[in-house]
Every structure is written in C-alpha cells, then in structure tokens.
Design an enzyme around this catalytic site. Structure first.
Site, short mmCIF file in Angstrom:
data_model
loop_
_atom_site.label_atom_id
_atom_site.label_comp_id
_atom_site.label_asym_id
_atom_site.label_seq_id
_atom_site.Cartn_x
_atom_site.Cartn_y
_atom_site.Cartn_z
N HIS A 418 -4.65 8.36 9.93
CA HIS A 418 -3.30 8.67 10.44
C HIS A 418 -2.19 8.32 9.44
O HIS A 418 -1.01 8.64 9.66
CB HIS A 418 -3.06 7.96 11.78
CG HIS A 418 -2.18 8.75 12.71
ND1 HIS A 418 -0.93 9.20 12.35
CD2 HIS A 418 -2.39 9.17 13.98
CE1 HIS A 418 -0.39 9.86 13.36
NE2 HIS A 418 -1.26 9.87 14.38
N ARG A 419 -2.51 7.70 8.35
CA ARG A 419 -1.48 7.52 7.32
C ARG A 419 -1.26 8.84 6.59
O ARG A 419 -0.16 9.16 6.14
CB ARG A 419 -1.91 6.48 6.30
CG ARG A 419 -2.12 5.08 6.87
CD ARG A 419 -2.67 4.13 5.82
NE ARG A 419 -3.97 4.58 5.33
CZ ARG A 419 -4.64 3.99 4.36
NH1 ARG A 419 -4.15 2.90 3.78
NH2 ARG A 419 -5.82 4.46 3.97
#
Lengths: 445, 378, 318
Positions: A418-419
């Site tokens: 999710h980065r």
C-alpha cells in the site's frame, strides 16, 4: 668340551600349562640314554613319565620334587658331550605353535597355546578400491568373451547419498574429491553452496528421537524466514480477492495444447494466469515497481521479471523469468518448464532469484482456493491463483435469461504494497487480470 | 565277470577264538584255518612285529618330548596287524583306521610319513596309491564304505575271479570294535553282502573304544554279527600272528576269487591308552593289563623261534641293530618333517583354485609374510 | 527338464565308460522322477546301480569307486534325505583332495531334487544348499532351465571336483529349448533379463519366479534385471556386479530360510564391493526362519511374485 642341551617341559597333549614334579629318576652326573625315563610329572589327570630326548650326562635339574613348572620352561640340562655326537635337538618352541585341532575334551592335540604367541606387525590397511567397476577384475572372465559395459555412475557411500537426497542435490552434478573418485559430504555441501546464497552446514544426524525434534535454522528456511519477516513488517499488505469464471481460458488452453508448436510443452492453467498477469501489468505500472527506502524513490520498471514461487525439497524458492513481458505464450511456457525443472533439481542459481519485479504463487496446485500471499521483498504485488474448479455459475443467455451452469471457476488473490499502490490500482489490476481470464480475446486489444 | 555265489555261512563260531600259536610258543593246527608253514616266513614276521613295536615306542617318546601332539599306540596289536598285512598281495588295497602303523610298515611306507599327521605338518602324509594303503581316516567307520566302493570298482573292472594272481584284487578294510556300532559300518556290511563284494573286513577287537569296553558295543562276539548280514565271520586269537595270517589269507583268497566278503575278528588287547592324551587307569584295572601281558604277541613268537631253532642268534642281534637304526631314523626324520606351506590348503581344496579363493590366498600370504612383531619365540 | 537331464546323463554315460549312476530306485524304476528312465536298459545294471537304502552308503561307496578311477553320479532321492549322507559328504568327499595334498581326486556328482512348491509332504521340499556351499572342497550348482540342465549335468560329471547338483523339482516338467552350444562355464552366472532399475538375483526354482516378477514390474514402468547365479560355490560375483553396478539396487530371491542363507553371502559381498554404488540396501526375499510348512501354506511361505514386487518397491523407495 661340553654341549649342554636343555629339555624344556613339553605339553604332553592334555592341555597342560604346567606340571608338578613327582619324582626324578636321575641325578646330576648320571649318564642317560635317549628315551630313558628321567622324571615323572603330574598332569591335570594323571602321572606321566617323560623320556630323555638326549644321550649324555645330566648337568642340572631345574625343578624340585613337589614344584610346579610351567610348560616351556627348562626341566633338565643334559650335556651331550663333544660336538660330533648326534645332537638331538628338539626345539620345544614348536610345541606351542600348532593350533589346537579340537576344543572341549582335552583328548587330542597339543592343548591350549601357551602365552607368548608372536603377534604380527600390523601394517596400515590400504583400503581396497571398491570403486573399481567389476570389469577391472577380469582374471577368470577372459574366456567368457562377454562385452564389458562400463556404466559411469557417481560413486558415493550410502550416508552421502542420503545427504544429497535430503538437500536435493543431483549427484551427477557434484565434483568428487574423495578417495578413488568418490563423492564426499563436503563435495555435496559445496554443490549446495554453489546454488544457494547460504552455505548449508548440516549437523550430525540425531540419534535419539524424543517427543520434540529440533531442527537448526539454516539454509533456505532461514533465508525464506528472513525475507518473510522483512516483507511482512515493512510493506503494508492489502489483499483483494476476485472469483472469476475461466471457462473460456480452459477452452483456449485445450486449443493451444493441441497446436503443433506446443506439442512438447506442458500447457497448464498457470501459463495463462502468468500471461494474463503480465499483460494486465502493463496498465498498472505501479504494480511493477519497488520502494527504495534509502533513496526515497519509487522505481518503476519497464521490464517484467516474473517470479514463480516453487516448493522444493529444500523449501520455498522463487526464481524469476527475466523479461516475461517480451515473451510469446510459447516462450513463456518454455521458460516456466525450465524454471520448474531447475528448481526441482535443486539447481536454481542466485541470479535466478534476484531482480524479480512481480511474483505469481500457485496455491491451486495444492487444491487450495485462495490465500493472503506475502510480498517478495522489493516487489509491489503478488498474485495467488487458486484451484480451478467446476462450480455452479450464473450464466445469462442472449435473451437475458439466467440459468445456473457448471463452469470452470477460480479465485485470484492480489496482495500489494500500500505504499506503492492504492486500492484503486490494486483493484484495477486484479479486475484486469480476471477480465482477460474470463474473456481471453480481450488480450488482442 | 559275474561274481560266484557266496560260500554258505560258517556254522556260528564258538566263543573261543581260533588259535594256532599259543602264548608259550607252541604251534598247533586247526582244520578251520589250514596253514602251510612252508609258505610262512617266521623270521620276517618276527622282524616286522618287533620293528612295529619299536616304531610305536619311539613315537610315544617323541610325543612325550613335544615332537608330536598325539600318538595312538598299537602296542599289543602287532600280531593282528602284521599277520593280516603279510596276507596281502601287492595290488590289494588297504583302508586303515588310524592305528594300523604295523600294516603301513609292512606295506613299505616310510614310517616317518606316519608321523606328520600327528605332528601337525599334514592331514595325510603319503600317496595312498603308491603302496595301496589309504590315508588314515579319523571319522570312525567312514573308511568301511570307501572300501566297499573300491571293491565295487574292482568288480566292474574285472579285477576279481579271473584266476590270475597278479590281476585278482581284494580290499582289506580295517576297523575297531567301536566302529561296529557306527551306522556307516553296518551299511558297508549290507552293501558288501548284497553285492557279494571282494572286501575283507578285519576287526581288531582290542576290547576298548577309548573307555567303553566291548560289552557296550555288542552282546555277542563281533564275528557272529556277519551271519546277520549273510556273510562268513571268523574269530581268531589276535595275538597269534599265524592265526591272523591264515585267516586273512583265506578271506582274501575268497574275496579275490569272487567269493564275497568276510569279517575277521582278531581278539586282541590295546595295551596302552587310546592315545597319548588318554589315561586308561581311570577306567580299567591294572590287573587286566597284566593279564594280557602274559599273552603278548611278540613273546610267544620269540619263544617259538628259539624253541624250534627256526632262526639263529644273529637274527636277534641284527634285529636289535635294526631297531636302533629305526629309532634314530624316526627321531631325526620327525624333526626334519617339512613345515607345511601356508599356501598348500588353498592349493588343494579344488582341482583348480577358484578366483575368489585365489584372492583370499593372496591376502593370506600378504598377512603371513608381514612377519612377527616379537621376532622368533623362545 | 527331466528329459534334458536324462539326455545329459545318457551323453555322459556314452562319452566315458568310467561314468556310472547310483542311487535308490534309479535303475528298474528309472528314478522317482524318471530322470534316469531307460538308462539301466541301455547301459546295464553295473553302470546304473540300484543301491541299498542308505544315503551314507551311496556317498561313501561313491568315494571308494572314485578312488578306483570311476566317475560316480549319485542320486539322493529327495532334499530332505540328504542328511544321513552329510558325514560322508562333509568329512570325506569335500576333504580328501585337501587331506591327500591333491593325490586323491573325487570326481563325484551328487544329484539332489530340491526345493518346494509341489504340494508335498515333509522332507520333500527342502533347500539345503548352504550347508554344502559353506563346505570348502565342494562345488554346488543349480540349473533353472532344461538347456542348463542338459549342459550343466555333463559339465558336473566332467569336473574333477565333487559337485552337489541341485535340481529344482518344481520345474522338472518345465519345457524349454536346448541349444547345442553352451558358452558358459559351470561356475558362471547368466543375466537372464537386462534392466536398469533393480537387479534380481536368483538360482534354481526362484529364477522363473524372478522373471515373472520382472515382467509384472515392467507393466508398472520399472526396468528389472534378473541374474541367474547357476553356481553357488564358487559364485560369479563379477556378473552380478555388472548388473548391480548399473542399477545400484539388488534383491536376492531364494526358497531357503532367511537367516544365514545364500542371500546373506550375496548381500555381504555386494555391500563390500559395490558400496559406493548402492542406492539401497540389498533386500532378500526368502523362505522364513521356520521348518518348511505344510503344503497348504507353502505358496505364501515361498518367495512369490508379490513378495518380490514388494521388495522391489522397498528398494526403489530409497
């Protein structure tokens, strides 16, 4: 001139080790003839008279009446006179050299051997070269006239073979350095070190088997664990799922498997999953990137090195296919086959396992539907594909009528970092893969 | 040539063994054992018996001096052995037990050859075909079957019943009283009888099988057992060399002419223990031995020779010298008996050494030649 | 096989007038298995001898005949009845050459119908081969085909050493071609079937069983070699090693009991000489350590195809 001869107490065949002097028939100074009785001794069972082996004059008696004398010790010395007389010279040392022909009842033979039987010098044992193939011993086979086949096979003793098997090492690829061209444990370990980053050091096998078994953490397991930890606790993982009707892909699979250029290749569902992923990836480049924490940069990659998780005897290895995006379906099929074979043989090289950009993991092969895969460190996405099953599916016909039909259905799970990706990119990617699998013709676009 | 029908069995012999020469040296005749004295060399018999005894005595001494491991003495049985041996023709084959040193002597074996087996330098010691005298057989009774087989061979190569004295051949198989109880001995009797074989079984019943008196083996005299098998048995005084000679001549003639087997029981006595390792005082009374001493085989023949003037004093003095010579020959020969070659067992196990055995031999010789750590022992 | 033996004996009797046959019921009856059928008529009762009933006598007399220059071929009627002859075989026949330092030669053959699988009563299904293989001075052989029976019996008769000739009675009526040429010597083993996965080692009655098992294994995709030892003493380890070197796996099959049987000898030698090439331990498929069972139990007691296949599985599992 004197010629003293000693008569040593013989073993008279009853297993004597000693005898007691009962009575002397002669004294020093007496003249004796050959076979004249000179003494009576008591053996284990009875009295025995001993005749003189020499003719001459008694010089000395070496034991007294009532004394016990050991076999082989001097009994009497007789001076056989000047040289020239027949010197009867029994060498009594010979009496105890003969082996005892019978055990038990001391009725025969020379009796048990006295102490002092000479030991042979032990020479260092040169091992017979048992690694020489049978053809080398041809003495009595010459007349047979049969052809000698020499089959070259790796030579390794059983424990080494087991070690190789446990480590997934093919003995034919190992360089032997042991005596006679045999493969040693070190040779096997060396072969393993050539194929994995870690040097595998194998401890001595456990002899005891208690309720718990302790396995030292090393090698592939250690590496995998480290990677998992690094990945799981660095990248925020999100996993999304989709269930897709892949009937069209399965039909396509059959069609393609029958084609001439795919004759010698295995055409598996995995091949199409891989192809679909690679195609869909083009639309979501974030999924093919990596997070460079050190430089604070996101690295988008224009090439796809498709990692395929493989379970081997040694553990989980993830070799990758370099440039999978540039491969045709057939090339991809070949690359998958090579990768699998190499992994199974335990020959996956470090180079194979680095520089991957995205990973595919097939949990379906174990009959499992789906999962929440952990990212391969340095990658943004990993796709887990499940078992392809016959499932009831809602199918709409041209009239818009719905009915339930058995279709080929599978579940896909996409974990992403999710980065690097938001839910939107992840969903788009997953949906994109599913779309191609549902309707393969869309890949023409 | 087909064998003739066997002679009808004798009327069962009385218990008294047939005797021609009594213990005092008086000679008589017996219709059951005709003997033409003109065909008998008494001096030779006496010489052979005396030298046989000397051979035996020297061997015992050698054992007591540690030169032999063991010696089975034949003392007291000289007449039985020498008498029987003098009945043999050159071509007859003898199957001894392990005590027939007197027969070996008469057959012309070098007496030193008898020593090797007991010294441990060999398991045999001579060529059985050279003097038609088989190796000693230590397994009791086993040789009786070999004798039977040999006789079967004679039968098949027409070596019996031709009337040609140089061609007709018989087998003389020796056995002791103990062997009469072995199954194989009894099988030999069966075969010999059923096939009417040219074999004479000469049983020296010396009264003792180690410590078992004859009564342990049988309730009846050995000679009577033959009738049960269907062939003649004759019981003679085993200490009477002339009776033994006559009986064996008769039996061998019967065999050679195709008349089948005979069992001769020579009633004698084993003066010494079973072997030098045995102690006979544990199982038989001294009185018995003394009793038999009065029936000594050599004494009666010497008495006869002296009383009849059959020989001169020279015979005796020459004989004493020959005894001394023999003693010296035995002592020296014994010590000179060659040590066996470590390779020899390997060489003679098979006609040709198999490859695996050759490997073993190589390894063995390597081991043997690696030498002794301690050097020569004292 | 019976006819092959009969022909082989006939040839031996014809070739050398010193050859003779002796045994119980071999003359008038022609042998309880008819192996000597017709030979008495052809060669007479002096050369085909009906002996008294006594195995010790048969062998002991054979020794005497051999000392007189004959070449006797004894028949001991059944394996279970060889024991009365054991004394003559072991203490005399095996040892006289050695005892006489080579002066006495005993070219005696002792033929024994042996092995089980014929539904017989006690003492008629024994496998006593190891007692004799373990006795130095004897040769021990066993034929497994009519071709071998014909040639090996003649070679045994011509051999100057005493030979214990074991005939697998359950295959007496097996048919087979006899090639006039026989390139092997008496002591040589033969690879009956080539293979690459596992080597079966058998002799006598277990050779056909091993071949059957190899066929069955082939249907499962396994390539199984079969070696027929033919001779137990001496035994041809060179040929066995040729196959085991290639396969790395050996399975020995014999009817005789498991412990201390011939399989133990093969296993010991192979682990010594092929140590670095063995993929699996040498497996033995044999009779059990019990006396031979009642015939109703024998088919499971004997090493059959299924037990051999299990052994192959075990070997390949390593």
């Amino acid at each position: 001139m004197t010629s003293p001869q000693q008569f040593l107490l013989p073993d008279v065949g009853e297993g004597l080790t000693e005898a007691e002097i009962l009575a002397w028939s002669v004294r020093p100074g007496d003249t004796v003839e050959v076979n004249q009785i000179i003494v009576e001794v008591e053996t284990a069972k009875a009295a025995v008279e001993l005749p003189s082996p020499y003719a001459g004059v008694v010089s000395a008696l070496h034991a007294e009446v009532g004394e016990s004398l050991a076999v082989g010790k001097p009994l009497i010395t007789i001076d056989t006179g000047p040289p020239g007389e027949p010197a009867d010279g029994p060498s009594d040392g010979r009496t105890t050299r003969q082996p005892e022909p019978e055990q038990a009842a001391l009725l025969v033979g020379y009796g048990p051997q006295g102490a002092g039987a000479g030991r042979r010098r032990r020479r260092s044992v040169a091992p017979r070269h048992t690694t020489s193939p049978p053809e080398e011993r041809t003495e009595d086979r010459a007349e047979a006239g049969r052809p000698d086949h020499v089959v070259a096979r790796p030579a390794a003793k059983p424990p080494v073979r087991k070690l190789a098997k446990d480590l997934g090492v093919d003995l034919t690829t190992v360089i032997p350095t042991g005596p006679g061209g045999t493969i040693t444990r070190e040779d096997v370990r060396e072969a393993v070190a050539r194929t994995t980053p870690e040097t595998v050091s194998v401890p001595a096998p456990d002899a005891a088997r208690p309720a718990e078994t302790r396995i030292p953490i090393r090698g592939v397991r250690k590496h995998t664990a480290a990677a998992m930890v690094a990945s799981a606790f660095t990248a925020p993982h999100v996993t999304e799922f989709i269930t897709v009707d892949v009937t069209a892909t399965m039909r396509l699979r059959e069609l393609i498997a029958g084609r001439r250029e795919f004759r010698d290749l295995r055409v598996t569902p995995l091949l199409f999953f891989a192809r679909a992923l690679v195609i869909a990836l083009a639309k979501t480049p974030e999924a093919n990137s990596s997070w460079d924490e050190a430089t604070q940069e996101i690295v988008l990659k224009r090439y796809v090195n498709l990692g395929v998780a493989a379970a081997t005897d040694r553990g989980l290895v993830v070799p990758n296919i370099k440039g999978a995006d540039r491969m045709s379906l057939r090339e991809l099929a070949q690359a998958l086959a090579d990768l699998t074979a190499t992994a199974r043989a335990g020959r996956t090289s470090p180079q194979d396992m680095t520089a991957g950009t995205v990973t595919l993991t097939n949990v379906g092969v174990f009959g499992v539907d789906t999962g929440t895969p952990i990212l391969n460190p340095g990658e943004a996405a990993i796709l887990a594909v499940g078992a392809v099953r016959r499932m009831p599916w809602v199918v709409r016909d041209d009239n818009g009528d719905e009915r339930i039909e058995p279709c080929w259905v599978t579940q896909l799970a996409l974990s992403f970092d999710h980065r690097l990706m938001d839910g939107r990119q992840g969903s788009e990617l997953l949906a994109g893969i599913a779309e191609i699998l549902h309707e393969p013709g869309l890949a023409l676009l | 040539m087909a064998p003739t029908e066997p002679a009808p069995p004798e009327t069962p012999p009385s218990d008294a063994p047939i005797q021609l020469l009594d213990p005092t040296g008086n000679l008589s005749t017996d219709d059951r054992l005709p003997l033409d004295l003109a065909t008998v060399d008494l001096a030779a018999l006496h010489r052979d018996m005396t030298l046989t005894r000397r051979l035996d005595t020297e061997a015992i001494a050698l054992q007591r001096q540690g030169e032999l491991g063991l010696w089975p003495s034949l003392r007291g049985q000289e007449a039985a052995q020498v008498g029987a041996a003098h009945a043999l023709r050159h071509q007859d084959m003898v199957f001894p037990t392990y005590r027939e040193h007197g027969v070996a002597w008469c057959r012309g074996l070098d007496p030193v050859a008898l020593l090797g087996l007991f010294r441990g330098t060999t398991l045999g010691g001579w060529d059985p075909y050279a003097h038609h005298f088989n190796l000693y057989t230590l397994v009791i009774g086993a040789q009786t079957l070999h004798a039977v087989g040999y006789a079967m061979g004679l039968h098949r190569d027409d070596s019996t019943g031709s009337g040609d004295p140089d061609r007709d051949t018989a087998v003389l198989a020796f056995l002791g009283d103990g062997a009469l109880s072995e199954g194989e001995t009894n099988e030999a009797f069966i075969w010999a009888a059923a096939q009417n074989l040219p074999v004479v079984f000469f049983c020296q019943n010396n009264q003792w099988a180690i410590s078992a008196p004859y009564s342990v083996q049988s309730r009846i005299p050995a000679a009577q057992r033959a009738a049960g098998y269907g062939f003649p048995g004759i019981r003679v005084d085993g200490n009477d060399v002339l009776a033994c000679l006559a009986a064996t001549r008769q039996a061998l003639h019967q065999a050679r002419s195709g008349g089948g087997p005979t069992l001769i029981e020579a009633v004698t006595y084993r003066v010494n223990a079973h072997t030098t390792a045995d102690d006979a005082t544990r199982y038989r009374p001294a009185a018995e031995t003394e009793d038999w001493a009065a029936r000594d085989p050599l004494e009666r023949l010497e008495a006869h020779l002296r009383s009849t003037g059959a020989v001169t004093e020279d015979h005796f003095t020459d004989l004493e010298q020959r005894e001394r010579d023999l003693a010296e020959q035995l002592r020296a020969g014994c010590r000179e008996l060659a040590e066996p070659d470590p390779a020899s067992p390997f060489e003679h196990t098979y006609a040709q050494m198999p490859a695996d055995l050759r490997q073993q031999l190589r390894a063995h010789l390597e081991f043997v030649s690696s030498g002794s750590q301690d050097g020569e022992r004292q | 096989m019976v006819k092959a033996l009969n022909d082989g004996l006939r040839q031996a009797l014809t070739d050398d007038p010193r050859v003779l046959l002796m045994g119980e019921d071999i003359g008038r009856l022609g042998g309880v298995f008819r192996v000597t059928d017709g030979l008495r008529k052809e060669f007479g009762d002096l050369r085909v001898v009906d002996t008294p009933l006594g195995e010790a006598g048969i062998v002991g007399a054979a020794i005497g005949l051999a000392m007189r220059g004959y070449r006797p071929v004894c028949e001991l009627q059944f394996d279970g009845f060889v024991y009365p002859a054991a004394n003559q075989i072991i203490t005399q026949l095996a040892k006289l050459r050695h005892r006489s330092a080579g002066r006495i030669s005993l070219p005696v053959v002792i033929r024994i119908p042996y092995g089980g699988g014929i539904g017989s009563i006690e003492h008629h299904s024994e496998s006593p081969e190891t007692y004799f293989a373990h006795t130095a001075g004897l040769k021990v052989v066993s034929c497994s085909t009519p071709h071998d029976a014909f040639h090996m019996i003649q070679e045994a008769v011509a051999d100057d050493d005493p030979v214990v000739f074991l005939e697998p009675k359950r295959h007496y009526w097996t048919k087979g071609e006899i090639d006039p040429a026989s390139p092997q010597s008496l002591a040589q083993a033969v690879i009956r079937r080539e293979g690459t996965d596992v080597t079966l080692i058998a002799y006598g009655p277990t050779v056909p069983v091993a071949l059957e098992a190899a066929e069955a294994a082939a249907e499962e995709g396994r390539s199984v070699a079969v070696v027929d030892l033919r001779s137990l003493s001496p035994w041809d380890i060179t040929t066995v090693r040729e196959s085991v070197h290639r396969t790395g796996r050996a399975v020995v099959v014999h009817e005789a009991a498991f412990s201390h049987g011939f399989g133990a000898e093969v296993a010991a030698r192979l682990q010594d000489e092929e140590f670095h090439f063995l993929e699996a331990p040498v497996v033995r498929v044999t009779g059990y350590d019990t006396p031979y069972p009642p015939s109703r139990l024998e088919s499971d007691w004997l090493p059959g195809v299924d037990r051999i296949l299990n052994a192959i599985d075990r070997s390949l599992s390593y």
